[in-house]
Structure formats: C-alpha cells, structure tokens
Scaffold this active site. Sequence first.
Site, PDB file in Angstrom:
ATOM      1  N   GLY A 129       0.885  30.560   2.030  1.00  0.00           N
ATOM      2  CA  GLY A 129      -0.573  30.920   2.282  1.00  0.00           C
ATOM      3  C   GLY A 129      -0.844  31.371   3.917  1.00  0.00           C
ATOM      4  N   ASP A 156       1.690  20.271   9.716  1.00  0.00           N
ATOM      5  CA  ASP A 156       2.217  20.689   8.523  1.00  0.00           C
ATOM      6  C   ASP A 156       3.784  20.326   8.281  1.00  0.00           C
ATOM      7  OD1 ASP A 156       2.010  21.268   5.780  1.00  0.00           O
ATOM      8  OD2 ASP A 156       2.417  23.624   6.380  1.00  0.00           O
TER       9      ASP A 156
END
Length: 580
Positions: free
Chosen positions: A29, A142
Amino acid sequence: MPEQQSAAAGWVGHVLAGHRIDALIGEGGMGVVYRATHLRLGRTVALKVLPPALAADLDYRRRFEREAAIAASLEHPNVVPIYDAGHTDGVLYLSMRFVDGEDLGAVLQREGRLGIDGLCAVLGPVADALDAVHEAGLVHRDVKPGNVLLVRAGRPRGGQVYLCDFGIAKGATAAGSDITSAGQYMGTPQYSSPEQIEGRWVDGRSDQYGLACLAYRCLTGEVPYPRPEMAAVVYAHLAADPPRPSRLRPDLPVAVDAAVARAAAKHPDHRFPSCSAFLDALRAAAHAPVPRPRPRPRPTAPYPTSTPPPAPPHLPAATPLPAATPLPSATHRPAATHRPAATHLPTSGPPAAPTRRITPDEPVAAPATLPLREAVDTPAPDEQAPGPTDVRAERGTGDRSITVSWTAGGPQDVEYKVTRLTPEGRWHVVGRTRSTSIVDGAVTPDARIPEYAVVARLGSAVSGPVRTPPADDPEEPPGGIPAVRHLAATASGTLAFEWPPGITEAMVVVRADRLPETPDDPAATAWKITNMRYELDGGLRLPSSVPLPCHVAVASCRRVDGGLVVAPGFDPTARTTVGA
C-alpha cells in the site's frame, strides 16, 4: 489489482534517478520495491518507489527527505543501509541495500512457528535495531514479519537479520493526520499498538508492542487477536487482555507469558524500558521452569452476528497533546519528572555511551552523533587521501533542503563521509557518497544552515576534515534559549508554530481566563512536546477536555546536564486565543 500489478511491472527496463529497474520484488500500500542497478557504480540495490500522491505533497516530500537523511545516518548492522532518496519526474524513490533472502513472513509460512531460542536469534537483532532507530529520533510504526529480512544461507552475510522500511514511508504518527487519507492510520492492524490506533502520542514503546505481537506470531503461528472483522481486531487491541502464548503452546514456560504480556501492555508506561529489555526477558524465560501439561483450551468463539463488536474510537484529525503535567520552573529539574519512566524519544545532548574511533565501513549501534575527531577518520601522517576542497552548504530553491557540495581533490574515485555540527556541539553523520554532493533533508527550512565537515577515504588512506564556513549565531531572547514563534490556532484547537533552531522541546501553556504571563504560571495547564513529534505530525491538537475559548502560549525548553530548562518567557508571537 491486475491493473496495478501491470502498471508496477511496466517500470521494468526504465531508468529512474540513475537506476535501471531490473525486476519487480514486491508491492504494497505504501509503494513498490524493485531490484535495480545503480548505473554509475554498477551496484545492485533495492529501489522503493512511492505513490505519486505522496510526491505531489510538498510537505510530505520535505518530511520524507528529512527522515530518509536521518535513517541513512544510522550505522547499525541490522538496519538495511539507505544509499539515496529523493524525487524526480514526479516520483519519490528510496535506494537501499539489496538483501538476497526472504522475509520472516515467508519463513513462518514454511516452518509454522519457532522455538524460544530460534525466536531470540531472529528478533534479538531486530530489537537492537529498533532501539537504535528510537535513539535516532524515529519510530518504525510497522513492525511485522514482512519488514524483517533474513539473508539466505550460502549468500554473503548469510544468516544476517535486517530491519527495513522504518518510518520514512508511513506518514504521520497520529491516526488522523495521515496526508494520504483522512481518518486512516498507517500501519498493520494486527501489530499496531493501542496508542497508534487511537492517534495518541507514539514513541519507541509503540514499536515494542508491535514486537510483542510479532513474538506471539513466531511462537504460536497465529496473530495475537485473530478476528473475522478488522473492527474486531482493532477493538481487541484496545480492550482485550494481553496475548499469552501458552494458551496455544502449553510447553512454554509461564515466564514467556509474563514477558509478552508486559511488552503488549495497553498503556506504554507498563511496558519494558526498551525493546532489548523485552528480548532479555524472553531469553531468561527460555530457562524458566516449564509448567505441567494442561489441556489445550477451546478456540475462542467469534463474535456473535447478533451482537457486533463496539466500533473503534474516532480517529482525530491532528495529534492530541498528552496528559497535562505539572508546570516546571525555569531552572533545572530532573528529566524523570517530565517524561515517562519507559523509553521515550531522545533528547538533545551528548550520548551517554563513551565515544570511540569509527571507520566508514564499521557499523555501530550507538547514535551517529559524535565529536568531530570520532565522527570522521583521523588519518595517520603518512596515509593521506586526496581531500575535498571548497566545501559549501546551500539551501535549495524548491524543497529548501540543504545541498552540501565540494570539489574533488584529485582524479581518484574516493568515498566521502559528510557530518553535520549539531546545536549541542556534536558531529552527526549525514551519510557517505562517491559523488561530490549530498542532500541533507534533516534540517528544517526555517533553521539556519549548520556547519558541515567532509572527509575523503581511498582504501586505508583518509584525508583530514574540511569544514564549511560557520554560520552566524541565531538571535536568542533573554535566558539564552531561542524562542518559539508564530503561534497560530484554529477554532477546533489545532496548534501550529515554528520551532527555533537548536530547540528540541517546548512547553504548551493554557489558561482559561487570560493569556499566560510566564511558563510557570500556577493557574495554567502545561504539556511538554518534542520537535521530532511535531515535525512528523504537522500539527498538535488541544485535548477535548480543554474548554474553548482558551488562551495558549508556547515556550522553548532545552536539556542541560540531564535537566529540563524552560525559557523564562514567551515570544510576543507565541501567544494566541483559541476558539474566540
């Protein structure tokens, strides 16, 4: 999806910023990763290309290059080295070392789960790398299997573990301030901390939460909160009990449950002081007594369809200030009274660890902020490389980054090491290059141009440092601390202001009846914030508990000998009224 994959594959064979794109490696993404060849150096690299929507945002481009410069200065054996970053032809790109291996997700899919020793062998280096990232002022945001790379056996550096993709492509650290889509946060929900989901203050302890979720995944083969709906996953991170691996692995010592539960605590203050401390607890747990076998519990039933899980909390449009703290005086005060006991973003000042000689090829885990004699290579009298000449630093006309350039001292192909003088008088490594210029995006556009030093290396021969002319000292108000300026606010309570050069912390002071007169106003409420936090978010929002209208002022702070010193007053432009 096929159309996106076709568009990504269409780049193969093209040349971007001096890189020939050879093959598509992966797609997500936040960008596409290719195997590419740096044409001038003939070196194979991993080239990450970010979405055009991000490249079109000037503020994001500036933040991206600033964080890329910080990341490139990290010298840690378990952080993927970054070679170059920038934008060209409307595209943002990031060039880094090509790791010939596979990510941890592929390993877990093949092997199912790991033992404690195997877990610590993989995640121990990751924890060390995360601590180095936090010391440099970044937050990964992340931590997941796909961002842990393992070099294939039989290849150079076989068995090496790398942490990649930290911070520079994740937008803001708050949920609602992401520049790509309002109301969404950047990260992977299965590994995101409660504070990241809610858009609250995020520091290195948020990465520790993600590391705990990753440890659970490695030990059990499942994510901590397997739910059929994403809203249920989010709610579980906010309200469910911390995950305990022994529910699926009765053979594990109970000490493993305790370590994972602490690292995955809902409140950051209840976690370990660092990621390495968490791994140390897991290593100690490996030798703890194993409990008697107990029956495997029944799988947790999914949420009934008639009673859906509560919706996740509303994600704010800007980062709210943390809980109010007592006002400090304008004199020294121990740092522990102004920040949580656990690991926090680093403050300015010299590193606690003793400095030592560093060579350009030697990775170090300590922050790359050193005295000049340590930040550059001191040459022996008979080992001189052709040093650079005419070193200069200039601001760009477009993105306002600083370009450091120089003239080569000879025809040899030498490597240059560039360092920057910090406001605290330390030398910070900007990066290495074989060209005669480098872009430093880590200096904010409103700051003065700092002093730089460039050293050349040819084999074992090293030149002496050549420095740029020092800039004039910035003006400072009474008290000797540069002042925050140009405070502006919206009716909703979102604050924006300019950080002065050399200031990393500030005090936000609020009164209901009139403008605060001094930072230690006894009738006011105060919050301490950091420069790094503000620069990443682009704005700070007053908590909803503060009634509007109210009066706000911002004072500069500075760390001196471990204590927080607050400027005695406010700049005239650093006071305003909100919601009048």
